[in-house]
Design a protein around this motif. Structure first.
Motif, PDB file in Angstrom:
ATOM      1  N   THR A 236       0.812  -1.217   0.000  1.00 32.63           N
ATOM      2  CA  THR A 236       0.000   0.000   0.000  1.00 32.63           C
ATOM      3  C   THR A 236       0.845   1.266   0.000  1.00 32.63           C
ATOM      4  OG1 THR A 236      -0.166  -0.096   2.410  1.00 32.63           O
ATOM      5  CG2 THR A 236      -1.945  -1.121   1.142  1.00 32.63           C
ATOM      6  N   LEU A 237       2.125   1.153   0.378  1.00 33.74           N
ATOM      7  CA  LEU A 237       2.990   2.328   0.372  1.00 33.74           C
ATOM      8  C   LEU A 237       3.603   2.581  -1.005  1.00 33.74           C
ATOM      9  CD1 LEU A 237       4.882   1.906   3.775  1.00 33.74           C
ATOM     10  CD2 LEU A 237       3.129   3.602   3.228  1.00 33.74           C
ATOM     11  N   ALA A 238       3.535   1.627  -1.908  1.00 31.80           N
ATOM     12  CA  ALA A 238       4.215   1.765  -3.199  1.00 31.80           C
ATOM     13  C   ALA A 238       3.845   3.035  -3.954  1.00 31.80           C
ATOM     14  CB  ALA A 238       3.957   0.533  -4.061  1.00 31.80           C
ATOM     15  N   PRO A 239       2.561   3.414  -4.049  1.00 25.86           N
ATOM     16  CA  PRO A 239       2.240   4.622  -4.820  1.00 25.86           C
ATOM     17  C   PRO A 239       2.514   5.927  -4.089  1.00 25.86           C
ATOM     18  CG  PRO A 239       0.230   3.661  -3.944  1.00 25.86           C
ATOM     19  CD  PRO A 239       1.340   2.716  -3.587  1.00 25.86           C
ATOM     20  N   VAL A 240       2.973   5.840  -2.824  1.00 20.91           N
ATOM     21  CA  VAL A 240       3.228   7.058  -2.042  1.00 20.91           C
ATOM     22  C   VAL A 240       4.605   6.976  -1.392  1.00 20.91           C
ATOM     23  CG1 VAL A 240       0.775   7.519  -1.628  1.00 20.91           C
ATOM     24  CG2 VAL A 240       2.040   6.069  -0.016  1.00 20.91           C
ATOM     25  N   SER A 241       5.543   6.313  -2.078  1.00 23.58           N
ATOM     26  CA  SER A 241       6.835   5.981  -1.475  1.00 23.58           C
ATOM     27  C   SER A 241       7.978   6.781  -2.074  1.00 23.58           C
ATOM     28  CB  SER A 241       7.107   4.485  -1.679  1.00 23.58           C
ATOM     29  OG  SER A 241       8.413   4.142  -1.263  1.00 23.58           O
ATOM     30  N   ILE A 242       8.949   7.137  -1.239  1.00 22.33           N
ATOM     31  CA  ILE A 242      10.230   7.670  -1.714  1.00 22.33           C
ATOM     32  C   ILE A 242      11.203   6.525  -2.007  1.00 22.33           C
ATOM     33  CG2 ILE A 242      12.352   8.750  -0.837  1.00 22.33           C
ATOM     34  CD1 ILE A 242      10.828  11.076   0.096  1.00 22.33           C
ATOM     35  N   PHE A 243      11.174   5.490  -1.183  1.00 17.92           N
ATOM     36  CA  PHE A 243      12.139   4.402  -1.274  1.00 17.92           C
ATOM     37  C   PHE A 243      11.808   3.350  -2.318  1.00 17.92           C
ATOM     38  CE2 PHE A 243      14.067   4.423   3.305  1.00 17.92           C
ATOM     39  CZ  PHE A 243      14.924   5.443   2.921  1.00 17.92           C
ATOM     40  N   GLY A 244      10.538   3.067  -2.508  1.00 17.78           N
ATOM     41  CA  GLY A 244      10.169   1.870  -3.234  1.00 17.78           C
ATOM     42  C   GLY A 244      10.241   0.674  -2.295  1.00 17.78           C
ATOM     43  N   THR A 245       9.569  -0.404  -2.671  1.00 19.39           N
ATOM     44  CA  THR A 245       9.416  -1.550  -1.772  1.00 19.39           C
ATOM     45  C   THR A 245      10.742  -2.201  -1.409  1.00 19.39           C
ATOM     46  OG1 THR A 245       7.254  -1.979  -2.771  1.00 19.39           O
ATOM     47  CG2 THR A 245       8.242  -3.747  -1.466  1.00 19.39           C
TER      48      THR A 245
END
Length: 832
Positions: free
Chosen positions: A408-417
């Motif tokens: 769920t963080l993928a579309p709002v991430s700086i790092f990526g998974t």
């Protein structure tokens, strides 16, 4: 992994093992030489960008140079020179006296190897050296034929299990060739440190941008990109487009002898930020324009430039002495991995991240329509001055749209998974006392309550009007200005004129007889709140002498005791907003100032901080660049929680070493609007025999963080701007300090400065916008120096003196501010 796969994924490099006499080629098999290359011979060779080292480890380091024929310009490529080989030489014998010279190394060599140089890599050399002793100083140089490079120095890291009493290093960022000066590199090269952490913006991809047209030292000539693309139309600013453009910038930047000397003396631990590719970039997307927007899905997209991104990646890999992997054979723009970690004994573990190559688009798309105008937001509203509720709602919507079981963080991430999992594992498994995060963009919340800020500005604007009303009302109070202040206060708070007048005289009588003035005013018909305000206005006016001063003091109480609270409570509906209500309506909300940094990726920040908190991972300190501003503060687990959350780690942000300041960008952007009053105050200072200095006094620091200043502190804030302005007027450097001090003394004696501006700064500071930020200087250039010990950390911000006309100052350091972080405590303490 087999050798072919290893070489293909590593990209070009060479390796040397100390005392082993081994040189290995690390290019992929398609480009490796079929037979040993001919050795460079004779004297027709140069090392135009000198030498460098990076990523010190207990057993080795990465060495770098570039070598070309002498008849080739320092920044030109020389494909006609072909491929050849040179020598790399290393010794543990002290050669300090030879640093910066091309004298031959003295003493027994632990490395004397022959390594290849390829034209296809612009004749750059990256030699990974292993087999060395831990925590040891070495000296090195390269030799092409009869020509030797300058002598360089590096120190290997302590053994992983070593007890380390102290580690000293510096961290820097943002070195724009085209503005200000690079004298800070001279000072930094003399610091008692072991290495430098570079946090990005080593180059700037643009030439001739608006922010690059300010004063610059004469020794930095204009940049001319070999190719380049115009940012707008067919004239004006250009940006680097091709591999040749990016190579040119690294080569040109590295011709500066001060930067060369720094690289020669100290190894770098480097990451990149945005300008190594494109301003405020994400993945392979540029943000010069607004991109596209899908109204149905609410998703935007900027222009993707994969070929340009790949060129930027390759140039960084070729020119930075970093021990990272690069694959030049893939068509993906994610062809380099620069996130990595470096241990320094039991004391420190450096965790280097990449916050550009994998980050998602900015949460609020630039192409999203502005509700007020219908036009695209652009950078203001999407990346800067972003309404917090808008950002939060869009982030939540993007996370909800992820299919069940997905990240769920993928579309709002700086790092990526993948990098996020690596970061969490690295932090959690580290056994070092201190975890030092080499972090490109600030983790500190930088917000602003627009309602309170606008209310403060409107209250300030009302002071002169209210003071005039008090002066006029004095006729009805027999010239008693204090009583007139009470009358106007009561009337402003809603009392009718007759009641207000009677109450004012009752307050005067009560004060004279030491009775309760509030009770006296209530007895005449005022409400308790009206009476309290009226009595406060009376006392403030009576405490000073002179009718004008009394009217002003009473007006201050009314403005900030009633008008400001009324605007905060009612917003644009307050009667004190008046005719500007429509234009100010969008500002009555909570803003995030910079959503290109971690404020724009709040969910992932909270996730990372929760990982630290829940797993008891302590002593994490971020070393941050990007912002062109000095900051020190705590990173909380959830800034939006009641009480603003719990401090989990510390963030130190260094100013750019030459780039124009964060304050200047915001001052330029808000000039001519009401918001400018939150950022700067224009002041004109006449100086006999020199002329008038037109300055913008920095209010931004008080709006965002600072406590109310004393008069002396207020004057010190303008010291360097005055010094810069005097230098631009032709005052010699020898006379600058004395002249600046004289100007500041005169300035402190003027009521506009000592009363009006001092009061304004105090009122903006009272906003208490970001209490977790313990220090902020937004109008600065400089760097940071760290002393790290098992029981604590000391971080010193070195602020630089400005240009003197078009010459770098001979004494670069203007001031130093030091801060401490104690072991196991997520807090910052100011030392000096």
């Amino acid at each position: 992994m087999n050798r072919r796969a290893f070489l293909r994924n590593t990209g070009f490099w060479t390796a040397s093992i100390a005392a082993g006499g081994l040189a290995a080629c690390g290019s992929d098999s398609s480009t490796a030489p079929a037979s040993p290359l001919a050795k460079a011979t004779g004297k027709n060779w140069q090392f135009p960008q000198s030498i460098a080292s990076g990523d010190p480890r207990p057993d080795g380091v990465m060495l770098w140079t570039r070598v070309t024929p002498t008849n080739v310009d320092a920044v030109a490529s020389a494909p006609e020179a072909g491929d050849f080989s040179i020598r790399v030489l290393v010794t543990a014998v002290d050669n300090t006296a030879k640093l910066g010279t091309s004298d031959a190394l003295a003493g027994q060599l632990v490395v004397d190897n022959t390594i290849p140089v390829f034209a296809r890599y612009d004749h750059t050399v990256r030699n990974k050296l292993t087999g060395l002793q831990a925590n040891t100083v070495y000296f090195y140089q390269f030799a092409a034929g009869d020509v030797r490079s300058r002598v360089g120095r590096f120190k290997t890291a302590p053994a992983k299990d070593a007890d380390v009493a102290e580690l000293k290093f510096a961290f820097i960022s943002c070195q724009d060739w085209s503005v200000n000066h690079w004298a800070g590199f001279e000072s930094l090269a003399q610091e008692d440190i072991d290495f430098v952490v570079h946090l990005g913006d080593y180059i700037y991809e643009t030439v001739g941008e608006a922010f690059q047209t300010g004063a610059v030292e004469a020794r930095h000539d204009a940049l001319v990109l070999p190719d380049g693309s115009f940012k707008s139309g067919n004239s004006g600013a250009k940006y680097a487009t091709t591999l040749a453009d990016y190579r040119y910038l690294y080569k040109k930047y590295r011709t500066d002898p001060r930067l060369q000397a720094l690289h020669e003396r100290l190894p770098f631990i480097a990451t990149w930020d945005d300008h190594e590719f494109s301003d405020d970039c994400w993945q392979d997307a540029e943000t010069y324009d607004n991109g596209s927007y899908d109204a149905t899905t609410g998703v935007g997209d900027n222009a993707h430039q994969s070929t340009r991104r790949r060129g930027a990646n390759q140039a960084w890999f070729e020119f930075m002495p970093a021990d990272v992997s690069y694959d030049g054979t893939t068509t993906s723009f994610k062809n380099v991995r620069i996130y990595r970690d470096l241990p320094f004994g039991k004391l420190a573990h450096f965790v280097v991240t990449d916050e550009r190559l994998y980050r998602a688009d900015h949460i609020v798309p630039e192409a999203a329509p502005n509700p007020a105008t219908g036009a695209a937001l652009g950078s203001v509203g999407s990346r800067y001055f972003v309404p917090a509720d808008v950002r939060e709602s869009i982030e939540a919507a993007k996370m909800r749209a992820v299919p069940s079981g997905g990240d769920t963080l993928a579309p709002v991430s700086i790092f990526g998974t993948t990098q996020r999992d690596w970061w969490k594992h690295t932090m959690g498994s580290s056994t070092a006392t201190w975890k030092l995060w080499c972090n490109e963009v600030s983790l500190l919340r930088m917000g602003l309550d627009g309602t309170a800020a606008v209310a403060t500005l409107l209250a300030l604007q009302s002071v002169s009007t209210v003071a005039g009303s008090i002066a006029g009302a004095a006729a009805s109070t027999s010239g008693n200005v204090a009583a007139a202040a009470a009358l106007v206060a009561a009337a402003t708070a809603g009392a009718d004129q007759a009641t207000a007048g009677a109450a004012a005289m009752a307050i005067a009588t009560a004060v004279a007889s030491s009775a309760d003035p509030v009770a006296a005013a209530v007895a005449k018909g005022l409400s308790a709140s009206q009476a309290t305000l009226a009595a406060a206005a009376y006392r403030a006016a009576a405490a000073v002498s002179g009718a004008t001063a009394q009217a002003g003091a009473g007006a201050q109480v009314i403005a900030f005791g009633y008008i400001k609270p009324d605007i905060i409570a009612k917003g644009a509906a307050s009667g004190f907003v008046g005719s500007v209500a429509a234009s100010l309506a969008p500002y009555f909300t909570r803003f995030l100032l910079n959503c290109d940094q971690w404020d724009g990726y709040n969910a992932e920040r909270k996730h990372l901080m929760a990982h630290l908190k829940d797993n008891g991972i302590r002593n994490v300190v971020a070393l941050t660049g990007d912002l062109h501003s000095f900051h020190a503060g705590t990173v909380n687990d959830d800034y939006d929680a009641t009480g603003t959350g719990t401090p989990v780690m510390v963030d130190f942000v260094t100013a750019g070493i030459s780039s124009d300041s964060w304050f200047k960008y915001f001052a330029d952007a808000t000039s001519g609007s009401l918001l400018s009053n939150l950022v700067f105050a224009p002041i004109s200072v006449p100086v006999d025999g020199i002329g008038t200095l037109d300055l913008r006094f920095n209010l931004f620091d008080f709006t965002l963080q600072r406590t109310a200043p004393t008069l002396d502190e207020l004057a010190e804030q303008v010291r360097l701007p005055v010094r810069r302005a005097l230098g631009a007027k032709g005052v010699s450097e020898a006379a600058l300090d004395a002249t600046t001090s004289a100007v500041l003394s005169a300035l402190k004696a003027t009521p506009a400065f000592s009363t009006s501006l001092l009061g304004l700064a105090g009122q903006l500071a009272s906003l208490n916008s970001n209490p977790w930020i313990r220090h902020m200087v937004s109008d600065a250039q400089g760097y940071a120096v760290v002393s790290l010990k098992p029981d604590g950390m000391r971080c010193s911000f070195r602020q630089l003196n400005p240009l003197v006309g078009n010459t770098a100052p001979s004494a670069p350091i203007a001031s130093t501010m030091a801060f401490a972080v104690a072991r196991d405590v997520a807090a910052v303490t100011r030392l000096s």
